[in-house]
Design a protein around this motif. Structure first.
Motif, mmCIF file in Angstrom:
data_model
loop_
_atom_site.group_PDB
_atom_site.id
_atom_site.type_symbol
_atom_site.label_atom_id
_atom_site.label_comp_id
_atom_site.label_asym_id
_atom_site.label_seq_id
_atom_site.Cartn_x
_atom_site.Cartn_y
_atom_site.Cartn_z
ATOM 1 N N ALA A 6 -0.101 -69.328 42.774
ATOM 2 C CA ALA A 6 0.461 -68.699 43.979
ATOM 3 C C ALA A 6 1.457 -67.607 43.608
ATOM 4 O O ALA A 6 1.484 -66.536 44.228
ATOM 5 C CB ALA A 6 1.138 -69.755 44.854
ATOM 6 N N ASP A 7 2.285 -67.853 42.603
ATOM 7 C CA ASP A 7 3.231 -66.833 42.146
ATOM 8 C C ASP A 7 2.511 -65.598 41.621
ATOM 9 O O ASP A 7 2.936 -64.463 41.853
ATOM 10 C CB ASP A 7 4.133 -67.401 41.044
ATOM 11 N N LEU A 8 1.421 -65.807 40.905
ATOM 12 C CA LEU A 8 0.670 -64.675 40.354
ATOM 13 C C LEU A 8 -0.013 -63.872 41.456
ATOM 14 O O LEU A 8 -0.111 -62.640 41.371
ATOM 15 C CB LEU A 8 -0.341 -65.175 39.327
ATOM 16 N N GLU A 9 -0.475 -64.544 42.487
ATOM 17 C CA GLU A 9 -1.068 -63.833 43.640
ATOM 18 C C GLU A 9 -0.012 -62.974 44.317
ATOM 19 O O GLU A 9 -0.264 -61.803 44.673
ATOM 20 C CB GLU A 9 -1.651 -64.844 44.619
ATOM 21 N N LYS A 10 1.174 -63.521 44.512
ATOM 22 C CA LYS A 10 2.262 -62.770 45.139
ATOM 23 C C LYS A 10 2.690 -61.608 44.257
ATOM 24 O O LYS A 10 2.947 -60.491 44.736
ATOM 25 C CB LYS A 10 3.447 -63.700 45.408
ATOM 26 N N ALA A 11 2.751 -61.851 42.947
ATOM 27 C CA ALA A 11 3.124 -60.790 42.007
ATOM 28 C C ALA A 11 2.109 -59.653 42.039
ATOM 29 O O ALA A 11 2.480 -58.472 41.992
ATOM 30 C CB ALA A 11 3.236 -61.356 40.597
ATOM 31 N N ASN A 12 0.828 -59.988 42.111
ATOM 32 C CA ASN A 12 -0.210 -58.958 42.172
ATOM 33 C C ASN A 12 0.028 -58.013 43.340
ATOM 34 O O ASN A 12 -0.086 -56.786 43.204
ATOM 35 C CB ASN A 12 -1.584 -59.603 42.285
ATOM 36 N N ALA A 13 0.383 -58.569 44.498
ATOM 37 C CA ALA A 13 0.634 -57.723 45.669
ATOM 38 C C ALA A 13 1.882 -56.870 45.479
ATOM 39 O O ALA A 13 1.891 -55.675 45.802
ATOM 40 C CB ALA A 13 0.772 -58.594 46.909
ATOM 41 N N LEU A 14 2.934 -57.447 44.933
ATOM 42 C CA LEU A 14 4.182 -56.705 44.738
ATOM 43 C C LEU A 14 4.032 -55.573 43.734
ATOM 44 O O LEU A 14 4.735 -54.558 43.811
ATOM 45 C CB LEU A 14 5.283 -57.653 44.272
ATOM 46 N N LEU A 15 3.136 -55.725 42.792
ATOM 47 C CA LEU A 15 3.002 -54.760 41.697
ATOM 48 C C LEU A 15 1.861 -53.775 41.921
ATOM 49 O O LEU A 15 1.460 -53.061 41.001
ATOM 50 C CB LEU A 15 2.777 -55.516 40.382
ATOM 51 N N SER A 16 1.353 -53.685 43.135
ATOM 52 C CA SER A 16 0.130 -52.913 43.399
ATOM 53 C C SER A 16 0.372 -51.455 43.766
ATOM 54 O O SER A 16 -0.577 -50.701 43.949
ATOM 55 C CB SER A 16 -0.663 -53.587 44.529
ATOM 56 N N LYS A 17 1.646 -51.030 43.844
ATOM 57 C CA LYS A 17 1.935 -49.654 44.274
ATOM 58 C C LYS A 17 2.092 -48.724 43.076
ATOM 59 O O LYS A 17 2.363 -49.159 41.963
ATOM 60 C CB LYS A 17 3.216 -49.647 45.109
ATOM 61 N N PRO A 18 1.955 -47.411 43.298
ATOM 62 C CA PRO A 18 2.242 -46.450 42.223
ATOM 63 C C PRO A 18 3.698 -46.549 41.788
ATOM 64 O O PRO A 18 4.584 -46.896 42.589
ATOM 65 C CB PRO A 18 1.945 -45.100 42.882
ATOM 66 N N LYS A 19 3.964 -46.216 40.559
ATOM 67 C CA LYS A 19 5.306 -46.368 39.992
ATOM 68 C C LYS A 19 6.364 -45.622 40.794
ATOM 69 O O LYS A 19 7.486 -46.119 40.970
ATOM 70 C CB LYS A 19 5.306 -45.892 38.536
ATOM 71 N N GLY A 20 6.027 -44.473 41.280
ATOM 72 C CA GLY A 20 6.999 -43.661 41.994
ATOM 73 C C GLY A 20 7.497 -44.267 43.295
ATOM 74 O O GLY A 20 8.503 -43.804 43.852
ATOM 75 N N GLU A 21 6.822 -45.292 43.794
ATOM 76 C CA GLU A 21 7.224 -45.921 45.053
ATOM 77 C C GLU A 21 8.202 -47.080 44.858
ATOM 78 O O GLU A 21 8.615 -47.709 45.828
ATOM 79 C CB GLU A 21 5.988 -46.405 45.802
ATOM 80 N N TYR A 22 8.579 -47.356 43.611
ATOM 81 C CA TYR A 22 9.501 -48.456 43.340
ATOM 82 C C TYR A 22 10.906 -47.927 43.090
ATOM 83 O O TYR A 22 11.095 -46.811 42.592
ATOM 84 C CB TYR A 22 9.050 -49.255 42.120
ATOM 85 N N GLN A 23 11.892 -48.749 43.381
ATOM 86 C CA GLN A 23 13.272 -48.449 43.070
ATOM 87 C C GLN A 23 13.697 -49.192 41.813
ATOM 88 O O GLN A 23 13.254 -50.299 41.563
ATOM 89 C CB GLN A 23 14.200 -48.881 44.206
ATOM 90 N N GLY A 24 14.588 -48.575 41.044
ATOM 91 C CA GLY A 24 15.307 -49.278 39.991
ATOM 92 C C GLY A 24 14.606 -49.447 38.668
ATOM 93 O O GLY A 24 15.146 -50.104 37.770
ATOM 94 N N ILE A 25 13.413 -48.886 38.489
ATOM 95 C CA ILE A 25 12.718 -49.073 37.215
ATOM 96 C C ILE A 25 13.421 -48.268 36.118
ATOM 97 O O ILE A 25 13.658 -47.068 36.264
ATOM 98 C CB ILE A 25 11.242 -48.640 37.305
ATOM 99 N N VAL A 26 13.759 -48.940 35.031
ATOM 100 C CA VAL A 26 14.290 -48.292 33.826
ATOM 101 C C VAL A 26 13.327 -48.649 32.699
ATOM 102 O O VAL A 26 13.254 -49.804 32.269
ATOM 103 C CB VAL A 26 15.718 -48.761 33.504
#
Length: 545
Positions: free
Chosen positions: A169-189
């Motif tokens: 279940a955690d991996l399914e949720k993670a898949n959805a959270l990580l499905s956007k292009p990089k530029g749409e995320y905040q805080g990535i270093v």
């Protein structure tokens, strides 16, 4: 395992000594990063990743490599070779999980969706590993500091089925959270992500590849869930991308700037070199590789320094070094088992209480230096190097998973093609990809349609990451590994012991978990807490023995 409400943040040491991330303090109002309710997620992330990577390679290059007969030790060997285990603590894994839990909480509070997804992948990886190793374990209440206003120092254990379902279940949720292009995320270093350099797609592939691992893991107990889960992932490559090339592997390099950041058992930070010197390749693996003229053998092991030559034409009593070879008359060998291979000699699994004496070693004992057995390649003396990586999951493993699923008829993929891609990706990982056409054409390597062949190649490919091979062996009984004569039991173990501390401090919950283990003919008398008692995952399967 005391699970209090305090936050144990060890990331500062790792941050300063493991990786240089000078720009991170500019992202957080508290540059010291000690205030848990305000800490920037990027200050926690490196600790979670690096500590997990180190813990996993310490298993797969350590005693689990001994269990699956990748390696044997010729000194201080009883735990590695003979399964002479006492209590193995899961405290280190839960320490990482506490940091990871804070990472997730802060990622939610800051709306850092990338970090949320990463944290869920690591949570799944770690909880999955804990239940794989021990069986039932604290899960639902494991990271809750207080329950009903009381400190939670005796958490209940969840059964394995609950934990595996939670992992997926955690991996399914993670898949959805990580499905956007990089530029749409905040805080990535980028440079604090020591696995994928801040690439959401890399993490998404990791999440779904890990899900494939766990669907296969539970396949004997929940075949319908496993089949539908693997089919779901394979049926939509856009929604569920997976690792398919060795350049996409979930790996962590070692900077090697200190012993804490170095490849384990290196000689750069061990002046005596004893940790490196004690590890030898097991004869089980050497002989499998030799039978196939496997080009990876020379990458992983050195040739023997002084081969043995037994010559019946020599005068009785002959024992001398000539032209780099030790010449022996038969009477000097007697009935002792020796290996006269002129190139590679591995240690037989658990063959003796004094493995350093193998092959007529002139220097048996704890400070052994055996010139008649193959040392590991010199690259493993080093603290860092291009091939020295903690490998959490690889393209080779993914393709072997798919080969098995295809062979079962669960997916429409071609089992032969997946098997071949598994081998090719492993060869590329170890720098011998150009040898693939010749290697795959050999008898014994060319696909023969058997599960045994898939599992043998998967076992070979798990070098330095042998933990997964142990879990595969439990599930399938393959490769058909046999315990040596000096081993604590006549079969391989199937789990870790619960610690005595756990039994003392959380007795009722630990005893309840023990009651659910299946005592076997190899369990210790009247003691369910045995490495040979079967957890739920393999109960009723008839595997591995």
């Amino acid at each position: 395992m005391k699970l209090s409400n305090k936050k144990y943040l060890v990331f500062l040491v790792v941050l300063t000594s493991f990786f240089s991330c000078k720009d991170l303090t500019e992202l957080n109002e508290n540059p010291n990063g000690v205030d848990s309710d305000r800490v920037n997620p990027n200050l926690i992330l490196p600790t979670v990743l690096t500590e997990t990577g180190k813990a996993y390679v310490n298993l797969g290059y350590g005693d689990i490599a001994g269990v699956v007969q990748h390696t044997q030790k010729d000194a201080w060997s009883s735990g590695h070779n003979d399964y002479d285990w006492s209590s193995q603590s899961w405290g280190g894994y839960y320490n990482i999980l506490r940091n990871n839990d804070l990472l997730y909480q802060r990622a939610v509070e800051t709306n850092f969706e990338f970090h949320q997804g990463v944290s869920l992948v690591m949570r799944a990886f770690l909880f999955g590993l804990i239940t794989d190793l021990w069986g039932d374990a604290p899960y639902t209440f494991a990271l809750k500091g207080e329950i009903g206003g009381a400190e939670n120092i005796t958490p209940a254990f969840d059964n394995q089925e609950t934990i595996y379902n939670g992992v997926l279940a955690d991996l399914e949720k993670a898949n959805a959270l990580l499905s956007k292009p990089k530029g749409e995320y905040q805080g990535i270093v980028d440079n604090v992500d020591v696995y994928f350099k801040g690439d959401p797609k890399g993490w998404q592939k990791f999440a779904n590849s890990l899900a494939l691992r766990y669907y296969l893991r539970i396949s004997a107990k929940m075949p319908d869930v496993a089949k539908s889960g693997i089919s779901k992932i394979l049926g939509d490559a856009t929604k569920y991308p997976i690792i398919t090339k060795n350049t996409e592997d979930a790996v962590m390099s070692f900077p090697g700037t200190s012993n804490d950041t170095a490849w384990p058992a290196n000689s750069d930070f061990d002046a005596s070199g004893s940790s490196y010197r004690r590890i030898k390749m097991a004869s089980t693996l050497v002989e499998s590789l030799q039978a196939k003229s496997d080009p990876r053998l020379g990458i992983w092991a050195n040739k023997v320094q002084i081969p043995l030559v037994v010559d019946a034409t020599l005068p009785a009593g002959t024992d001398k070094i000539v032209d780099g070879k030790r010449l022996l008359s038969p009477d000097k060998v007697g009935t002792e088992k020796i290996d006269t291979d002129p190139e590679y000699v591995g240690l037989p699994p658990s063959f003796s209480a004094l493995p350093s004496a193998y092959n007529l070693n002139p220097t048996p004992g704890q400070t052994s230096f055996n010139p008649h057995a193959s040392f590991l390649n010199d690259i493993y003396k080093k603290a860092t190097g291009p091939l020295l990586k903690a490998r959490l999951i690889s393209a080779a493993e993914v393709h072997f998973i798919l080969a098995e699923a295809a062979q079962k008829g669960w997916i429409t993929a071609d089992a032969k093609s997946q098997y071949e891609q598994g081998i090719e990706n492993s060869l590329k990982t170890w720098g011998v990809g150009d040898k693939y056409p010749t290697y795959i054409a050999q008898k014994g390597v060319a696909y023969d349609g058997t599960l045994a062949q898939i599992m043998e190649q998967k076992w070979i490919a798990s070098w330095t990451a042998a933990t997964e091979s142990w879990f595969d062996f439990r599930r399938t009984g393959l490769p058909a590994l046999k315990a040596g004569p000096a081993a604590k039991r006549s079969v391989l173990p199937v789990r870790f012991y619960y610690t005595q501390d756990e039994l003392n401090l959380n007795e009722s919950n630990t005893m309840a978990a023990l009651e659910k283990l299946e005592v076997t003919n190899y369990s210790q008398a009247d003691n369910k807490n045995s490495a040979w008692s079967k957890p739920w995952l393999i109960q009723g399967t008839g595997k591995p023995w």
